[in-house]
Design an enzyme around this catalytic site. Structure first.
Site, PDB file in Angstrom:
ATOM      1  N   GLU A   1       0.830  -1.205   0.000  1.00 39.18           N
ATOM      2  CA  GLU A   1       0.000   0.000   0.000  1.00 39.18           C
ATOM      3  C   GLU A   1       0.868   1.260   0.000  1.00 39.18           C
ATOM      4  OE1 GLU A   1      -3.825   0.222   0.363  1.00 39.18           O
ATOM      5  OE2 GLU A   1      -2.899   1.848  -0.750  1.00 39.18           O
TER       6      GLU A   1
ATOM      7  N   SER B   1      -7.083   1.651  -4.132  1.00 38.72           N
ATOM      8  CA  SER B   1      -5.866   2.120  -3.467  1.00 38.72           C
ATOM      9  C   SER B   1      -4.954   2.839  -4.451  1.00 38.72           C
ATOM     10  CB  SER B   1      -5.078   0.930  -2.912  1.00 38.72           C
ATOM     11  OG  SER B   1      -5.671   0.451  -1.749  1.00 38.72           O
TER      12      SER B   1
ATOM     13  N   ASP C   1       1.104   3.956  -3.131  1.00 39.29           N
ATOM     14  CA  ASP C   1       0.643   5.335  -2.937  1.00 39.29           C
ATOM     15  C   ASP C   1       1.789   6.320  -3.165  1.00 39.29           C
ATOM     16  OD1 ASP C   1      -1.666   4.106  -2.141  1.00 39.29           O
ATOM     17  OD2 ASP C   1      -1.439   4.539  -0.003  1.00 39.29           O
TER      18      ASP C   1
END
Ligand SMILES: *[C@@H]1O[C@H](CO)[C@@H](O)[C@H](O)[C@H]1NC(C)=O
Ligand SMILES: *[C@@H]1O[C@H](CO)[C@@H](O)[C@H](O)[C@H]1NC(C)=O
Ligand SMILES: *[C@@H]1O[C@H](CO)[C@@H](O)[C@H](O)[C@H]1NC(C)=O
Ligand SMILES: *[C@@H]1O[C@H](CO)[C@@H](O)[C@H](O)[C@H]1NC(C)=O
Ligand SMILES: *[C@@H]1O[C@H](CO)[C@@H](O)[C@H](O)[C@H]1NC(C)=O
EC number: 3.4.14.10
Length: 662
Positions: free
Chosen positions: A326, A579, A330
């Site tokens: 994650e 995400s 990002d």
């Protein structure tokens, strides 16, 4: 058995020594109730009556009925006050609870034996806070506290329902800890001044402490089991840089081509892009460097500007896609898309407790959490932090100490049904207050279509989650909060190029979308939803979703979320999820803000009223669906739909629109 016996003895003692017993004439009514613990949690032992818990009472605020009017003043393109954002102080003054609210709740506490000297109050008078023994809290709220245990071993303090005097129901929003499973309550770690407790009680307190100390080293949000993490695809041996491969590998150049966004050149002071991560999720600098070497060589060695909140750390002990994917996804994409503008990483929660969305909001907004004169040094008033558990964070809870960025991207989400409506309404209003201050809040809409995290849906009879083969659709939170921008996911179809229209994501993940069971339809959605239901009424009844046409629909917008090439744990692999789409959309908003700031204008703040009034600045997605709960889900159609929202960014059109506003 032994615990019960000692409890009874202690309960008798407690009543005998209590100076001001509860008035017997007060009629209590149930304020909040949950039917059963959330999935994977089970009820464990009854809490020891002498253990101490930090009680917080969220007071009803004033002028909330005008929230939509206020937000439209600063965020609707037709408003003469567009962009004239409020100061923190103006926000706090406008919504502070009425004096009558504060007084009547304090009076109840006092008459129930909680001395006023023990009660702390927030600067904005939003919260009352005190430490109470479990016995006190149980009498006050007519409830029983238990320790709940997660499959992973995490502990949580909760009750099944609680009551307050009926004349206070209008004055109290919520009380914690009670039925909510989002708040991270450390432990009943400090006893109040019960020096004269009988030895058996002290021994039980010590036992309870040892029991709590066995918690594993992480919370849930941001953990390796968090279903809102991105989904891993194939390993990539040769990351291809050409636009010809965007149907199998998404790179920053693919996104720039898809949304007609030029490489960024502007870096403005105070315009860093905020990206939120929850510990133990963590980035590895080596991964960022590996990615930059391939896709943005001048950024090799660059780190995000990192703010550690509530004892957060960037852990490197546990490394796998589920611990690092994650953060890598990002940061690598956001940092590259907006370079030379910096990214601010808000890393939330320590390795013991983890963090919740509310911990982050506390850190941004002192009026949400601080107490007269700041955090009290009195251990009886302090909150969840310091955490005295082994390895826990022993500094004060972050509280209004963290400066917000103009745009905040969060790629984590839970289900509406995980939490109570009152809890979600209160948190949602906090996003509204940030919007008034000019902050754009973006959340991923979820990766399981109309189902909730991990593909679970709701059993219509019991209200429990099922395995996702049937049942009621399970909307995501905060995705359904009307004061955030919810971002769904799209894909480049196999064999297609960046020049042809995308479809809703149907590879590995399905874009989270649907209709809220908690929040009414905001005014900015009225026309879009009316058109949707008139022209494309979905083939489901009230047994699947709230089809009253009066509730909030989500997502609002979307962006590509399929086949992102990410460097994780020293190798390139593909990542999938909202995400991915959320930080991509947020990056473009950040670039628009840089242009506005450069032109001496304010940041755009809350996006939705402007986007819904100008759907032409988004590429409408009309192909694909978001299956789940044993159905095909909703379908992407012309205009807004509960799969891809208004569509993907048309960057030049969005920029022109926002630059044309005051
Ligand atoms: C940046 O924001 C801070 C806090 O709002 C403010 O004090 C400061 O003046 C701003 N700096 C610039 C260059 O705008
Ligand atoms: C994380 O790493 C530590 C130390 O290697 C280990 O004890 C622990 O079990 C790991 N946690 C998880 C959830 O894998
Ligand atoms: C899911 O639950 C349904 C109903 O209980 C059952 O019929 C079905 O076999 C289950 N499916 C799976 C994959 O476990
Ligand atoms: C698209 O490509 C992927 C990866 O090669 C493959 O798994 C999938 O079946 C393809 N889908 C279609 C509709 O051709
Ligand atoms: C749907 O939402 C409306 C408006 O909030 C509410 O009145 C109604 O009870 C809801 N319907 C169901 C079946 O929950």
């Amino acid at each position: 058995m032994r615990i019960e016996a000692v409890f009874q003895i202690f309960a008798a003692l407690a009543v005998a020594v209590n100076a001001s017993p509860l008035s017997l004439t007060t009629r209590h009514v149930v304020h909040e109730r949950r039917s059963e613990p959330p999935p994977r949690w089970s009820r464990h032992t009854r809490l020891h009556p002498a253990a101490t818990i930090p009680v917080r009472i969220g007071l009803a605020q004033q002028n909330l009925h005008r929230a939509e009017e206020f937000i439209n003043e600063v965020a609707h393109p037709d408003s003469p006050d567009y962009g004239k954002h409020w100061s923190k102080e103006k926000v706090a003054d406008m919504f502070a609870p009425a004096p009558e609210t504060v007084d009547s709740v304090k009076e109840w506490l006092h008459s129930s034996g909680i001395d006023p000297s023990r009660i702390g109050m927030s600067r904005s008078r939003n919260w009352l806070k005190f430490d109470a023994t479990v016995a006190e809290a149980e009498r006050l709220l007519k409830t029983e506290y238990h320790l709940y245990r997660h499959e992973m071993g995490h502990n949580h303090i909760a009750c099944e329902s609680y009551s307050i005097p009926d004349h206070l129901t209008e004055h109290v929003d919520i009380v914690t800890p009670t039925v909510h499973f989002d708040t991270r309550i450390g432990s009943p770690r400090k006893t109040m001044k019960h020096k004269n407790l009988p030895e058996p009680v002290l021994e039980l307190n010590r036992m309870a402490k040892r029991d709590l100390a066995t918690r594993p080293l992480h919370g849930l949000l941001g953990s390796e089991l968090d279903a809102s993490n991105p989904k891993q695809g194939a390993e990539i041996k040769n990351a291809l840089m050409t636009l010809a491969n965007c149907d199998t590998m998404i790179t920053p150049a693919c996104l720039q081509a898809l949304y007609d966004a030029p490489p960024n050149t502007l870096s403005m002071p105070n315009n860093s892009l905020g990206v939120v991560e929850y510990t133990p999720q963590a980035f590895l600098q080596g991964d960022l460097n590996m990615y930059f070497k391939q896709f943005s060589p001048s950024q090799d060695g660059v780190s995000p500007d990192t703010h550690l909140i509530d004892g957060a750390s960037i852990q490197t002990k546990n490394q796998s896609f589920n611990f690092n994917g994650e953060s890598a996804l990002d940061l690598e994409f956001a940092m590259t898309l907006i370079f030379p503008q910096q990214v601010t990483l808000f890393q939330v929660g320590d390795l013991v407790n983890g963090g919740s969305f509310n911990n982050f909001l506390d850190a941004l907004d002192g009026s949400y959490c601080t107490f007269e004169g700041g955090d009290s040094k009195d251990p009886n008033i302090d909150g969840q932090y310091p955490d005295t558990m082994p390895g826990g964070f022993d500094g004060p809870e972050a509280c209004g100490t963290v400066q917000s960025t103009n745009v905040i991207s969060t790629s984590y989400s839970s289900n509406e049904a995980d939490l109570t409506a009152k809890y979600e309404q209160r948190q949602c209003l906090e996003y509204m207050k940030l919007g008034l201050q000019g902050v754009s809040i973006l959340y991923s809409s979820g990766d399981f279509g109309v189902a909730g995290n991990s593909g679970q849906c709701i059993n219509p009879v019991t209200g429990a989650y099922n395995n996702g083969s049937s049942g009621i659709f399970n909307p995501s939170f905060p995705g359904t909060c009307p004061y955030i921008t919810s971002v769904g996911a799209t894909q480049v179809l196999n064999g297609s190029t960046v020049r042809s229209p995308e479809s809703a994501s149907e590879r590995v993940i399905f874009s989270g979308g649907g209709f809220s069971n908690v929040f009414p339809m905001p005014s900015y959605q009225k026309s879009a939803l009316a058109t949707y239901f008139a022209n494309h009424a979905p083939p489901y009844g009230a047994d699947r979703f709230n089809n009253s046409q009066t509730v909030r629909g989500y997502p609002d917008v979307s962006a590509n979320g399929v086949n992102y090439v990410v460097a994780v744990d020293g190798q390139f692999s593909l990542a999938f999820g909202t995400s991915a789409s959320c930080p991509t959309f947020a990056s473009l908003v950040n670039m628009i803000n840089a242009q506005r700031i450069n032109a001496k204008k304010s940041p755009v703040g809350f996006l939705n009223p402007t986007l819904y009034a100008n759907p032409q600045v988004l590429n409408d997605i009309t192909v694909g669906g978001n299956q789940g709960c044993g159905t095909q889900g909703f379908t992407s159609v012309e205009g807004w739909d509960p799969v891809t929202g208004l569509g993907t960014p048309n960057y030049p059109a969005m920029l022109d629109l926002f630059m044309s506003l005051p």
